[in-house]
Scaffold this motif. Structure first.
Motif, short mmCIF file in Angstrom:
data_model
loop_
_atom_site.label_atom_id
_atom_site.label_comp_id
_atom_site.label_asym_id
_atom_site.label_seq_id
_atom_site.Cartn_x
_atom_site.Cartn_y
_atom_site.Cartn_z
N PHE A 1 3.21 5.95 -3.21
CA PHE A 1 4.55 6.43 -3.62
C PHE A 1 4.48 6.51 -5.20
O PHE A 1 4.68 7.37 -5.91
CB PHE A 1 5.72 5.86 -3.49
N TRP A 2 3.86 5.29 -5.75
CA TRP A 2 3.65 5.42 -7.41
C TRP A 2 2.76 6.32 -7.78
O TRP A 2 2.88 6.86 -8.97
CB TRP A 2 3.56 4.02 -7.82
N PHE A 3 1.80 6.49 -7.14
CA PHE A 3 0.68 7.38 -7.29
C PHE A 3 1.31 8.85 -7.66
O PHE A 3 1.21 9.62 -8.36
CB PHE A 3 -0.51 7.52 -6.51
N ARG B 1 -6.68 13.21 0.30
CA ARG B 1 -6.95 12.75 1.54
C ARG B 1 -7.74 11.31 1.55
O ARG B 1 -7.59 10.34 2.05
CB ARG B 1 -7.67 13.45 2.60
N TRP B 2 -8.61 11.47 0.46
CA TRP B 2 -9.60 9.95 0.37
C TRP B 2 -8.74 9.12 -0.19
O TRP B 2 -9.03 7.77 0.16
CB TRP B 2 -10.75 10.49 -0.46
N LEU B 3 -7.73 9.31 -1.13
CA LEU B 3 -6.91 8.29 -1.63
C LEU B 3 -5.96 7.74 -0.55
O LEU B 3 -5.85 6.54 -0.61
CB LEU B 3 -6.12 8.75 -2.67
N ALA C 1 -4.59 3.28 3.50
CA ALA C 1 -4.77 3.11 5.06
C ALA C 1 -5.77 1.88 5.35
O ALA C 1 -5.25 1.16 6.29
CB ALA C 1 -5.09 3.99 5.92
N LEU C 2 -6.75 1.65 4.71
CA LEU C 2 -7.77 0.75 4.80
C LEU C 2 -7.15 -0.70 3.96
O LEU C 2 -8.14 -1.58 3.82
CB LEU C 2 -9.09 1.12 4.38
N GLN C 3 -6.11 -0.63 3.02
CA GLN C 3 -5.69 -1.38 2.36
C GLN C 3 -6.59 -1.72 1.10
O GLN C 3 -6.92 -2.83 0.54
CB GLN C 3 -5.44 -2.77 3.18
N LEU C 4 -7.10 -0.52 0.69
CA LEU C 4 -7.72 -0.86 -0.55
C LEU C 4 -7.16 0.01 -1.82
O LEU C 4 -7.83 0.19 -2.86
CB LEU C 4 -9.27 0.07 -0.19
N GLN D 1 0.86 -1.39 0.13
CA GLN D 1 0.01 0.13 -0.04
C GLN D 1 0.97 1.35 0.04
O GLN D 1 0.37 2.27 -0.48
CB GLN D 1 -0.83 0.22 1.20
N LEU D 2 1.99 1.37 0.78
CA LEU D 2 2.79 2.10 0.71
C LEU D 2 3.69 2.58 -0.55
O LEU D 2 3.70 3.60 -1.06
CB LEU D 2 3.85 2.32 1.92
N LEU D 3 3.89 1.52 -0.96
CA LEU D 3 4.67 1.52 -2.51
C LEU D 3 3.62 2.17 -3.56
O LEU D 3 3.86 2.83 -4.40
CB LEU D 3 5.02 0.36 -2.96
N SER D 4 2.28 1.60 -3.39
CA SER D 4 1.13 2.35 -4.36
C SER D 4 1.06 3.70 -4.04
O SER D 4 0.83 4.32 -5.34
CB SER D 4 0.09 1.37 -4.15
#
Length: 274
Positions: free
Chosen positions: A55-57, A66-68, A73-76, A50-53
């Motif tokens: 960073f890639w965004f 914030r919503w992203l 944070a919810l692993q979505l 999720q953290l890497l995702s």
């Protein structure tokens, strides 16, 4: 197939996550708090993907709002990426596959594979051990392990398919080929997990010694191949160590060219390990 593939990925993600939550609730209501917390702990490594995702965004020029960040944070976060791929595939219609769609699908498949290896694989091992070695009459861990195993196998297939599509001149794999790959990956992972669970049931903590030796052998083998996918020396060593741990369970081709000899060596070592 173009729009159905990301939709199927989303459906498997939803089924696996629901089974994961059901296992947590089941253990909590049954008073099995140790298994409950161990199941919850299997979710923690997934935050690396999720953290890497996120960073890639940001690297793609999409400042995470914030919503992203809440979704990650919810692993979505991986769900969001597959949803974007599904929307892009629907808009493309019957025309040729856009390059942007292939890139976005490749990013989603890589992140999903990382999440599956860090989160789904430990969950499969834990739930399979509970079902086989602790209580065979409890179907909840068995179903949860089965869905996670299926999701992990599909993540491997999704990664292979995306890497294949990104190569010039390669065609999309037909449904029959994907089904064969799914049977192969599921059978390979299932027998590997079952062997480790049965070994742990008989010899307890000695299973970690076997896993450690197998991991060292695979890591040294990867170093001997001089895999150049990662160039900095410290990152190269870390990459080989992590990939060596993955090779304890399954084979992932990270080098171009024919891989028949490498696959043969992998299966020969795996057959001798357990």
């Amino acid at each position: 197939m173009r729009g159905s593939f990301p939709g199927l990925c989303l459906a498997l993600l939803a089924a696996e996550r629901c089974a994961h939550l059901c296992a947590i609730i089941h253990y909590g209501l049954s008073g099995l708090y140790m298994w409950c917390w161990l199941t919850v702990s299997c979710l923690v490594p997934g935050y690396a993907a999720q953290l890497l995702s996120a960073f890639w965004f940001r690297a793609d020029g999409r400042q995470p709002r914030r919503w992203l960040l809440v979704l990650h944070a919810l692993q979505l976060g991986i769900w969001k990426r597959y949803w974007d791929v599904l929307q892009m595939a629907t808009k493309a219609g019957g025309s040729g596959i856009p390059r942007e769609l292939l890139v976005q699908q490749g990013d989603a498949s890589v992140l999903r594979l990382l999440e599956a290896l860090l989160q789904s694989l430990p969950h499969v091992l834990l739930q399979a051990y509970v079902f086989v070695a602790v209580d065979r009459t409890d179907l909840v861990p068995g179903v949860s392990a089965g869905l996670s195993l299926l999701s992990l196998a599909w993540a491997l297939i999704s990664y292979s398919r995306s890497m294949c599509l990104l190569k010039p001149g390669h065609l999309c794999l037909p449904a029959a080929a994907l089904l064969c790959l799914l049977l192969w990956r599921t059978g390979m992972l299932g027998t590997r997990v079952l062997a480790l669970v049965l070994f742990a049931r008989l010899y307890s903590y000695w299973v970690f010694a076997v896993l450690g030796i197998h991991w060292l052998v695979m890591s040294f083998w990867l170093v001997a191949q001089q895999t150049d996918i990662v160039t900095p020396p410290c990152h190269w060593r870390l990459f080989n160590c992590l990939l060596g741990a993955i090779y304890v369970f399954c084979y992932i081709n990270v080098r171009p060219g024919p891989s028949k000899l490498r696959v043969a060596v992998f299966y020969a070592v795996s057959a001798q390990a357990i």
